[in-house]
Design a protein around this motif. Sequence first.
Motif, PDB file in Angstrom:
ATOM      1  N   THR A 138       0.831  -1.201   0.000  1.00  0.00           N
ATOM      2  CA  THR A 138       0.000   0.000   0.000  1.00  0.00           C
ATOM      3  C   THR A 138       0.868   1.256   0.000  1.00  0.00           C
ATOM      4  O   THR A 138       0.556   2.235  -0.695  1.00  0.00           O
ATOM      5  CB  THR A 138      -0.935   0.004   1.219  1.00  0.00           C
ATOM      6  N   ALA A 141       2.052   1.763  -3.401  1.00  0.00           N
ATOM      7  CA  ALA A 141       0.984   2.210  -4.300  1.00  0.00           C
ATOM      8  C   ALA A 141       0.780   3.719  -4.254  1.00  0.00           C
ATOM      9  O   ALA A 141       0.313   4.310  -5.227  1.00  0.00           O
ATOM     10  CB  ALA A 141      -0.330   1.502  -3.950  1.00  0.00           C
ATOM     11  N   VAL A 142       1.122   4.354  -3.129  1.00  0.00           N
ATOM     12  CA  VAL A 142       0.962   5.810  -3.025  1.00  0.00           C
ATOM     13  C   VAL A 142       2.284   6.544  -3.256  1.00  0.00           C
ATOM     14  O   VAL A 142       2.401   7.735  -2.963  1.00  0.00           O
ATOM     15  CB  VAL A 142       0.377   6.205  -1.654  1.00  0.00           C
ATOM     16  N   ARG A 164       0.534  11.428   1.608  1.00  0.00           N
ATOM     17  CA  ARG A 164       0.571  10.085   1.022  1.00  0.00           C
ATOM     18  C   ARG A 164       0.367   9.013   2.095  1.00  0.00           C
ATOM     19  O   ARG A 164      -0.282   7.997   1.851  1.00  0.00           O
ATOM     20  CB  ARG A 164       1.897   9.865   0.287  1.00  0.00           C
ATOM     21  N   ALA A 168      -2.562   6.284   2.126  1.00  0.00           N
ATOM     22  CA  ALA A 168      -2.292   4.858   2.309  1.00  0.00           C
ATOM     23  C   ALA A 168      -3.110   4.289   3.460  1.00  0.00           C
ATOM     24  O   ALA A 168      -3.659   3.189   3.379  1.00  0.00           O
ATOM     25  CB  ALA A 168      -0.796   4.635   2.553  1.00  0.00           C
ATOM     26  N   LEU A 171      -6.645   3.808   2.221  1.00  0.00           N
ATOM     27  CA  LEU A 171      -6.789   2.735   1.224  1.00  0.00           C
ATOM     28  C   LEU A 171      -6.686   1.355   1.849  1.00  0.00           C
ATOM     29  O   LEU A 171      -7.276   0.393   1.340  1.00  0.00           O
ATOM     30  CB  LEU A 171      -5.725   2.893   0.137  1.00  0.00           C
ATOM     31  N   LEU A 198      -1.994  11.223  -7.988  1.00  0.00           N
ATOM     32  CA  LEU A 198      -2.029  10.013  -7.170  1.00  0.00           C
ATOM     33  C   LEU A 198      -3.471   9.601  -6.874  1.00  0.00           C
ATOM     34  O   LEU A 198      -3.825   8.420  -6.960  1.00  0.00           O
ATOM     35  CB  LEU A 198      -1.261  10.246  -5.875  1.00  0.00           C
ATOM     36  N   ARG A 201      -4.990   7.989  -9.916  1.00  0.00           N
ATOM     37  CA  ARG A 201      -4.486   6.626 -10.140  1.00  0.00           C
ATOM     38  C   ARG A 201      -5.065   5.642  -9.138  1.00  0.00           C
ATOM     39  O   ARG A 201      -5.468   4.530  -9.505  1.00  0.00           O
ATOM     40  CB  ARG A 201      -2.953   6.611 -10.067  1.00  0.00           C
ATOM     41  N   THR A 202      -5.098   6.030  -7.871  1.00  0.00           N
ATOM     42  CA  THR A 202      -5.616   5.117  -6.849  1.00  0.00           C
ATOM     43  C   THR A 202      -7.114   4.899  -7.014  1.00  0.00           C
ATOM     44  O   THR A 202      -7.628   3.806  -6.727  1.00  0.00           O
ATOM     45  CB  THR A 202      -5.328   5.665  -5.439  1.00  0.00           C
ATOM     46  N   LYS A 203      -7.820   5.901  -7.497  1.00  0.00           N
ATOM     47  CA  LYS A 203      -9.254   5.741  -7.761  1.00  0.00           C
ATOM     48  C   LYS A 203      -9.470   4.646  -8.799  1.00  0.00           C
ATOM     49  O   LYS A 203     -10.336   3.766  -8.640  1.00  0.00           O
ATOM     50  CB  LYS A 203      -9.836   7.067  -8.253  1.00  0.00           C
ATOM     51  N   ARG A 205      -7.248   2.278  -9.678  1.00  0.00           N
ATOM     52  CA  ARG A 205      -6.680   0.997  -9.242  1.00  0.00           C
ATOM     53  C   ARG A 205      -7.569   0.286  -8.233  1.00  0.00           C
ATOM     54  O   ARG A 205      -7.734  -0.939  -8.289  1.00  0.00           O
ATOM     55  CB  ARG A 205      -5.297   1.241  -8.631  1.00  0.00           C
ATOM     56  N   TYR A 206      -8.176   1.042  -7.316  1.00  0.00           N
ATOM     57  CA  TYR A 206      -8.963   0.435  -6.245  1.00  0.00           C
ATOM     58  C   TYR A 206     -10.472   0.516  -6.481  1.00  0.00           C
ATOM     59  O   TYR A 206     -11.246   0.089  -5.630  1.00  0.00           O
ATOM     60  CB  TYR A 206      -8.619   1.107  -4.906  1.00  0.00           C
TER      61      TYR A 206
END
Length: 337
Positions: A138, A141-142, A164, A168, A171, A198, A201-203, A205-206
């Motif tokens: 995690t 990932a950030v 960040r 994390a 998430l 970031l 991207r995390t939106k 990815r998750y």
Amino acid sequence: MTAVQEPTRDSVLSVRDLVVEFPVGRRQVVHAVSGISLELRAGETLGILGESGCGKSSAGRAIMQLPAPTSGSVVLDGTDLTGLKPREVRRARARMQMILQDPISSLNPRRKVKDLVAEGLEVWGYDGDDREGLLRETLGAVGLDPDVVWDRRPHELSGGQCQRVCIARALLMDPTVLICDEPVSSLDVSVQAQILNLLERTKERYGLSMVFIAHDVAVVKNISDRVMVLYLGRTCEVLPSDGLEVEARHPYTRLLLASVPGAEGGAPESGAIVPTTTELPSPLNPPSGCRFRTRCPLATDRCAAEEPPLREIAPDHFLACHHVEPDTRPTPEEPHP
């Protein structure tokens, strides 16, 4: 409320008639949020835009039940959080995480990064064998190197690194909804861009749905799919972000657009909006009818007597103003092949 609030099958968060009031002294009440409603669709980012003091952060915290709203309902994945007991609220709320405005103040200065990120796992008693691997994955990932930040404390990190860490930590709980309350306003411009990228991207990815709260027009437009504009606790306008500059029609929205450096009066077709005063009304005693009327050059007696309903004036475009009529322009016909 009106059609903007009608739930759809792909809605993950539904808020109805949310009211947030804070008592001040014995007889006064701060009317922070006065009956707003919203729908957050699966995979969507809904931006909430407005000046400081308009109720954005109060609405975000009330959605999280921190504290619970004065009245209204908050339905997350079919569960009304406002009707649950405190223990049930805590369990249901795990699917909804929040990123706060000041990343450094939101982190315990005595704890190391590895412990800060793992707080959620500790609260819910996670004892999987892959705990450290999950934490490291995690953090990676950030955009943080686990080997570098693992044993550091918040004062040893930059503001961007602290934010960040906060992302994390959120998430790691595998949330359905992520509420971002001014997550970049305290950061340098260059770091803001990194955090916004970031979040995007995390939106993806998750598979998150996000509520993004900010007062910066450009930031909200760039990250959001739709924008809700608030003024003094009430919704003025809701519209797709890609048409914000051209399609915005509420005088307050156009005033916000005109305040951006280099802007020329907001929506081109409507002309510049010049407020009649720069003095903001007090949320202790908000104006009757339309709350923007004390600053609006279009205001009439009707604006003082009647609160404008939020109504659909164009597809997926909702507005609360007595002086804007629904869009009756014909839809261009498709050209023949």
